[in-house]
Write an enzyme that holds these catalytic residues in place. Sequence first.
Site, mmCIF file in Angstrom:
data_model
loop_
_atom_site.group_PDB
_atom_site.id
_atom_site.type_symbol
_atom_site.label_atom_id
_atom_site.label_comp_id
_atom_site.label_asym_id
_atom_site.label_seq_id
_atom_site.Cartn_x
_atom_site.Cartn_y
_atom_site.Cartn_z
ATOM 1 N N TYR A 1 -63.099 -48.721 36.228
ATOM 2 C CA TYR A 1 -62.607 -49.854 35.442
ATOM 3 C C TYR A 1 -62.581 -51.255 36.591
ATOM 4 C CZ TYR A 1 -60.613 -50.089 31.059
ATOM 5 O OH TYR A 1 -60.313 -50.124 29.713
ATOM 6 N N GLU B 1 -68.318 -57.827 36.752
ATOM 7 C CA GLU B 1 -68.182 -58.861 35.878
ATOM 8 C C GLU B 1 -67.522 -60.218 36.293
ATOM 9 O OE1 GLU B 1 -66.080 -57.441 32.054
ATOM 10 O OE2 GLU B 1 -66.844 -55.587 32.388
#
Lengths: 308, 242
Positions: free
Chosen positions: B164, B171
């Site tokens: 995660y 991103e």
Amino acid sequence: MKHYEVEILDAKTKDKLCFLDKVEPNATIGEIKSMFHKSHPQWYPARQSIRLDPKGKSLKDEDVLQHLPVGTTATFYFRDLGAQISWVTVFLTEYTGPLVIYLMFYFRVPFIYASKYDFTTSKHWVVHLACMCHSFHYVKRLLETLFVHRFSHGTMPLRNIFKNCTYYWGFAAWMAYYINHPLYTPPIYGEQQIRLALIIFLFCQIGNFSIHIALRNLRPPGSKTRKIPYPTKNPFTWIFLLVSCPNYTYELGSWLGFTLMTQCLPVAFFTLVGFVQMTVWAKGKHRSYLKEFRDYPPLRSPILPFIL
Amino acid sequence: MASSEEDGTVEEKENNNKKRTKSALVTAWLTFYNIAMTAGWLVLAITMMRFYIQRGTHKGLYRSIARTLKFFQTFALVEVRLTFVGIVKTSVIVNGVQVCSRIFMVWFVTNSIRQIQNEESVILFLVVWTVMEISRYSYYTFSLLHHLPYFIKWARYNFFIVLYPLGVAGELLTIYAALPFVRRSGMYSMRLPNKYNVSFDYYYCLIIVMLSYIPLFPQLYLHMLRQRRRVLHGEVIVEKDE
């Protein structure tokens, strides 16, 4: 006269919070709440939810002890509704914001637009008209809150004021920024468009006000009774024949008028979001009318005649 | 009366049968969906590995898998509908936020801004997404088939702990790399004056998106941690009887 004993337990932990003896049979829940407040000063009556069952519905303040399905020792369950704030306070705060904020943009207060525009006024007369309409709308709302509306609930949870103010104030700033911008483009169809928009806006403002007055007159002062609203002599209320919540219908109309007048996409967006929210409220109100009144007129729709 | 009683039970059986056939149909469809998604992401993983092994570089890798990625990632919108209707028991908001951020990355960042497609950060989040989605969809598939190997459950609820944050890093770095190109080209932006009297600056929008990771990511991460505690270690119920 036989007196009741009342014990109040916490709905979650079942702890005994309060024991009241020698309670009059004709005591109301409201009075019991006041008595409970005395022993627990942090829980003022507005934030008390008293029910017969830990997971049941809240009892109303007007409910009378001896008419409830309890024995002479009544057990109630208490739930803390959290900090409460009065509806009037919330309405006044959330409506004053847009009024002031819009005017700040209209007068081009410094630090909003480029400094060469500080305190200048727009050269387009529709911008002045829009300011008058917007301000009129919120002044009307403030006056209605103070003098017209009769609220069935006194309070709402405190966090609502932050949510509501963010919505009203945020959208007001967003709309006002573009309408009062030095690079604002007036409506394409010019005077015709603005005139039509103004007529729609004023018509719906009067309509909305008429509905508020009609709803107020349904309810005697200080009471919380609910009755079916019907058309009165005022033609603006004849829409009651087709719609359960014409105040929302007229409100939508006002904002459509304002969108047409300003030809501004943020205004259209605000109208759309408001419409969605009002539809949800109208459907809820319509449903509770149908549940409460057997003889509710079948022709009525919640917010838009025949459509929604 | 006996006959009406019988009718009653027959009707009830019919209704139960209808419910059972309906849920059997739904389960079958869900299983098929999850198998398809597992397969899709496996194909992506294999294609990426083959590309890297054959070419030795990651440049051009994105282009080679772009269409497949867009297809399978967009198809995940179906899941939002499923959670909303209640067929899949995940929070609508959690699932919705995750799918939205994926769609946003794929369509509005890497797809539209060519210049950043060869960034390392893109490979980072692609690898993360691929591993997470394969473990997630295979977990769903095996659960529906009532034949869940422990290592799949373990993978699904442990990989995210490292992946995660890595994915978020990939991103964010990608969006950050894209900023100068967005500013220069003025893409997806609208300036005043225009007849709609509105303006939109995609550059600042991207900055706001980046900032929104700050409140959103911890919530999603904590949600997964809570799920992990519940699934892997069983629910811990605290009784107040003592």
